[in-house]
Design a protein around this motif. Structure first.
Motif: not given
Length: 445
Positions: A121-135
């Motif tokens: 369900f509902d995949a998102r692209l975002t920076d979850v670990d605050s390293d500047g790279d999108v996850d």
């Protein structure tokens, strides 16, 4: 965190499209059903956004293997049966001239296919670990799953977080601490659940879950009042509810309005020039599906509803943005039955011009308003549930749309999002497809 059996991460090459090679459709009024009026006092727009991880052994995660981009046996946009057994995805209809993105070109390169171990369900692209790279973050049948990004369009092994049983999610900083959180809904027990991000990829569920007034179907997060923490907007079987955040990670019911039937689409935008987000939604009542706008008051509440006079009978996928560059918000939506994409240009005072429309693939259901050509002009991405494809329309800056770049997928699009997953500053796309695949569509670096 623990890792399950490995997911499968596949790579397939696609191509690019230069909209300058096609005539932009500045006036699309000649398309079938593209000319109706809008209520002069209406307004509207959309909203979205981020995810989780811990230390996990990469050997337990997904494997990565290249797939020859020249494959020609991929499902096509209008004939796919939704099967995901063939993971190659084919090529768009046209290529950009030199294979390198430049302003005004639609260029998409690698498709990354992630095969989770359960319904997704509902995949998102975002920076979850605050390293500047999108996850990548998404839900499966009973867990939150993340793949940490490298910043170059690649993602690591699956990391499994809190156990949840939710059917939809959106991302944003709910508690105002600068970290990505997850807002999730469960329509079977009528609840909203918040998972707070720890800034290094992990999540912690807030307990107990928050009750909604009826079965929830849609969730969006957005900052509606300028205070710490974003608000959570939930569309249910009978109402739109706003859960206001005070920065503690446990938003409370605030504004709510009964709409007389199921909420089928939600969006946010700014349409009356006051700088406050306005609410846009589609509801079904008495056999009719209708598009409404409520103007925001800047404090998480909205004014009286106004119905927009839409083209077609089944509006879906509402999105907002300035498509003609005049500083006034406009509305984009699709009609699922007619296979059309429509745009209403706004006048900045809550009114809209007649709709113009362009054809789509079969069963359009989801839209994104993003500048995917890098020319400063909004474009529109449409995901389809019957044609099993993404169609990407380059905007001409005057409210018109060019011929679409078509990207066949391995199944119907269940959800659609965007983010910057590689190094080119052009939005990349993520779709949950066929209920069991996550497809990341990368722009060309």
């Amino acid at each position: 965190m623990r890792c399950r059996p490995p997911c499968l991460l596949l790579v397939a090459l696609t191509g690019c499209f230069n909209p300058d090679a096609a005539d932009p459709q500045g006036d699309t009024g000649s398309t079938d059903g593209a000319s109706t009026g809008a209520d002069a006092s209406a307004d509207a727009g959309p909203g979205t956004a981020p995810g989780s991880s811990d230390d996990a052994d990469a050997s337990d995660g997904p494997t990565t293997s290249p797939v020859d981009g020249s494959s020609t046996d991929a499902p096509t946009g209008d004939s796919s049966d939704g099967s995901s057994s063939d993971t190659s995805t084919g090529e768009p209809a046209a290529m950009c001239g030199d294979g390198v993105a430049s302003p005004g070109e639609l260029c998409f390169d690698d498709l990354l296919l992630i095969e989770p171990s359960d319904v997704v369900f509902d995949a998102r692209l975002t920076d979850v670990d605050s390293d500047g790279d999108v996850d990548v973050v998404y839900l499966i049948g009973d867990q939150i799953v993340t793949h940490l990004g490298t910043g170059e369009g690649a993602f690591g092994p699956a990391l499994y977080g809190e156990t949840v049983f939710e059917q939809a999610a959106d991302v944003g900083d709910v508690d105002g601490d600068g970290r990505v959180d997850l807002a999730m809904i469960n329509r079977y027990d009528n609840t909203l659940e918040i998972a707070l991000g720890d800034g290094v990829g992990g999540f912690a569920l807030q307990v107990p879950p928050i009750a909604t007034s009826a079965a929830p179907a849609l969730v969006r997060v957005a900052d509606l009042d300028g205070d710490a923490g974003v608000e959570v907007i939930v569309g249910t079987d009978s109402a739109v509810e706003v859960f206001r955040s005070d920065g503690d990670g446990s938003p409370q019911p605030g504004f709510g309005v009964g709409v007389g039937g199921p909420v089928l689409s939600l969006g946010l935008g700014e349409y009356d020039g006051d700088g406050d987000p306005d609410l846009l939604y589609v509801r079904e009542a008495y056999g009719n599906q209708e598009l409404f706008v409520r103007l925001g008051d800047g404090d998480g509440t909205f004014g009286s509803q106004v119905m927009v006079d839409v083209d077609g009978d089944t509006p879906r996928g509402v999105a907002g943005g300035d498509f003609d560059g005049d500083g006034d918000g406009d509305i984009a939506y699709v009609d699922a039955a007619l296979g059309m994409l429509y745009i209403h240009l706004g006048n900045g005072a809550g009114g809209f011009a007649d709709a113009t429309g362009v054809p789509t693939d079969a069963g359009p259901a989801h839209t994104l308003a993003e500048d995917v050509t890098g020319d400063g002009v909004l474009d529109v991405v449409v995901g389809h549930v019957e044609g099993a494809s993404l169609w990407i329309y380059a905007g001409d800056g005057a409210g018109g749309l060019g011929e679409p770049l078509t990207i066949p997928l391995a199944g119907p699009v269940d959800a659609l999002g965007s983010g910057l997953a590689n190094a080119d500053a052009i939005p990349d796309l993520v779709a949950t497809t066929n209920a069991d695949l996550v497809t990341v569509v990368l722009s060309t670096p």
